[in-house]
Scaffold this motif. Sequence first.
Motif, short mmCIF file in Angstrom:
data_model
loop_
_atom_site.label_atom_id
_atom_site.label_comp_id
_atom_site.label_asym_id
_atom_site.label_seq_id
_atom_site.Cartn_x
_atom_site.Cartn_y
_atom_site.Cartn_z
N GLY A 8 0.56 -1.26 0.00
CA GLY A 8 0.09 -0.09 -0.05
C GLY A 8 0.78 1.42 0.13
N LEU A 9 1.99 1.17 0.93
CA LEU A 9 2.80 2.40 0.88
C LEU A 9 3.52 2.71 -0.49
CD1 LEU A 9 4.28 4.61 2.14
CD2 LEU A 9 5.88 3.05 2.96
N LEU A 10 3.66 1.32 -1.10
CA LEU A 10 4.47 1.64 -2.31
C LEU A 10 3.64 2.16 -3.62
CD1 LEU A 10 6.68 0.99 -4.61
CD2 LEU A 10 5.91 -1.33 -4.70
N TYR A 11 2.39 1.82 -3.42
CA TYR A 11 1.35 2.44 -4.37
C TYR A 11 1.03 3.79 -4.03
CZ TYR A 11 -3.37 2.98 -6.21
OH TYR A 11 -4.65 3.51 -6.68
N TRP A 12 0.86 4.17 -2.76
CA TRP A 12 0.77 5.56 -2.43
C TRP A 12 1.78 6.52 -2.82
CZ3 TRP A 12 3.62 8.79 0.70
CH2 TRP A 12 3.23 9.97 0.96
N MET A 13 3.17 5.90 -2.69
CA MET A 13 4.06 6.91 -3.23
C MET A 13 4.30 7.08 -4.62
SD MET A 13 7.12 4.86 -0.72
CE MET A 13 8.56 5.56 -1.51
N ILE A 14 3.85 5.95 -5.48
CA ILE A 14 3.93 6.05 -6.96
C ILE A 14 2.61 6.96 -7.40
CG2 ILE A 14 3.30 4.75 -8.89
CD1 ILE A 14 4.59 2.40 -7.58
N LYS A 15 1.42 6.89 -6.99
CA LYS A 15 0.41 7.74 -7.00
C LYS A 15 0.67 9.31 -6.58
CE LYS A 15 -4.56 8.25 -6.02
NZ LYS A 15 -5.63 7.63 -5.37
N GLU A 16 1.41 9.34 -5.42
CA GLU A 16 1.66 10.84 -5.30
C GLU A 16 2.87 11.52 -5.93
OE1 GLU A 16 0.17 12.84 -2.47
OE2 GLU A 16 -1.56 11.46 -2.72
N ARG A 17 3.61 10.65 -6.43
CA ARG A 17 4.75 11.13 -7.12
C ARG A 17 4.48 11.25 -8.30
NH1 ARG A 17 8.14 14.07 -8.18
NH2 ARG A 17 10.31 14.09 -8.13
N PHE A 18 4.04 10.39 -9.16
CA PHE A 18 3.92 10.43 -10.49
C PHE A 18 1.98 10.58 -10.99
CE2 PHE A 18 7.36 7.73 -9.46
CZ PHE A 18 8.41 8.46 -10.21
#
Length: 508
Positions: free
Chosen positions: A496-506
């Motif tokens: 979930g954290l990986l998904y959130w980081m990708i979503k927020e960053r890109f």
Amino acid sequence: MQTLRKTVFWPSFGLLLFAIIYSMSQATAFLAQMKALNAALLANFGSLFSLTSFLMLCLLLVLLLSPLGKIRIGGADAQPLLSRWKWFSISICTTIATGILFWGTAEPLYHYGSPPAAAKLAAQSPEAAQFALSTLYLHWSFTPYAIYCLPALLFALAHYNYGAKYSLSALLFPFLKAKKEGGFHSFKGLSSTIDSLCLFALVAGMASSLGAGLLTLAGGLSSQFGWTSNNNMLLLLCILTVLAFIISAATGLKKGIQFLSTVNIWAFIFIALSFLFLGPGQKMLPLIGGSLGEYFGHFIEKNLYNIYHPEEDWANSWTTFYWANWMAWAPITALFLGKIAKGYTLREMLLFNWILPSIFALLWMSIFGGSALWAVQTGQDLLGSLAAHGAESIIYELMAKYAAPLMPFMALLFIFTVFLSYVTAADSNTEAMGSISMDGLKAGESPKLYIKVIWGLCIGAAAYIMVSQAGIEGIKMLSNLGGLPALLLLLSASVGLLYWMIKERFGY
């Protein structure tokens, strides 16, 4: 008005109560079944514990270096609840419990005397000493603190920035659909199921830590006053410790927890500095330097040892035991650590809940683990003491060697610090356990005292039963069993954290 979350409290409490009653009435059968269950768990999930732990560490490193680290918990205008020093003190003492005090001197002796076959090292050799200390670094610094920090960071984000309620299902907020009024839609029963499983896991993890503390306290009282270390002494110490942290938890965050953490951290610092100056000191530097080089130089292999070397059980007996123990604590502890992180940025949270505690652990283990290995290499029969008197005896033998003029004072201070360390950690976690068991808590409000008492008694009973019946092996089994349900949640949270980081960053 606070009301009991029945679907959270009763399943976990009922399971624990059944286990306690069954173990007391059918002790031999219970222990045999726990050993079988523990063996099956290690055989089937050992590699997953290692992979998940390493994934969590890698994700935090990426986040630390990412622009996302500038995000402030609670919003741009949020004000911190605690000063940086109090925040650091509480974070250290909440997570460390009695572990570094019990294992800091004893664990490296096990690895020194019996290194794993795959390492191809001669037992009790200089190379085995270097392996032992580097393994101590692995088990007590960056990877375990990543296990704590990642769910705490996720909860802080979910609760303060996305309006999620005070529940461990908040760790899965990247996968859940947001509500217009704030918070998230959840799968039916998801919140209660996760919270209940993690309550059970934390009781097992806290009981494991309390068991280690009880053995250390009993060993100290035995060595200093000649009292017989038996089940009656363990029971008395268990009652006193549980009573102390329940009383402290009743005072809340602003009083008991802050005060105990401040006293606890200064006691840690004083004991470490005393050993540094009274012990072998700079004579240990070659060993420490070589061990740090081995730790960082073989970082991936050491973290994934049971994947690199599936043919032997050493990693399951040690590394998996540690990862399971930390994971058992991590979800509920995340609620507390996330709660007190308001007002700081994500990068500051990583610094104070991951980087600085890991550096503190490296320094502590260098001093105490290095002292133990130096002593045994220069003729002190600590391996004989380990076999004859148990892991709890080692620290007191080292005190007698290095701090003989101050021995009575140092031993009593150490006994007090062991006691205080567990009380401090249990204090904050009992607060979190009580909070997750109740509905209707207002911001900053503590749960009802009766729910803290119930969980405190469960922890004490589980710890006493396993330690009195199985000793150090009982501690390991409790840790492993408590870590399994937490493992599944933390793996999901990491994705979930990986998904959130990708979503927020890109933006996708």
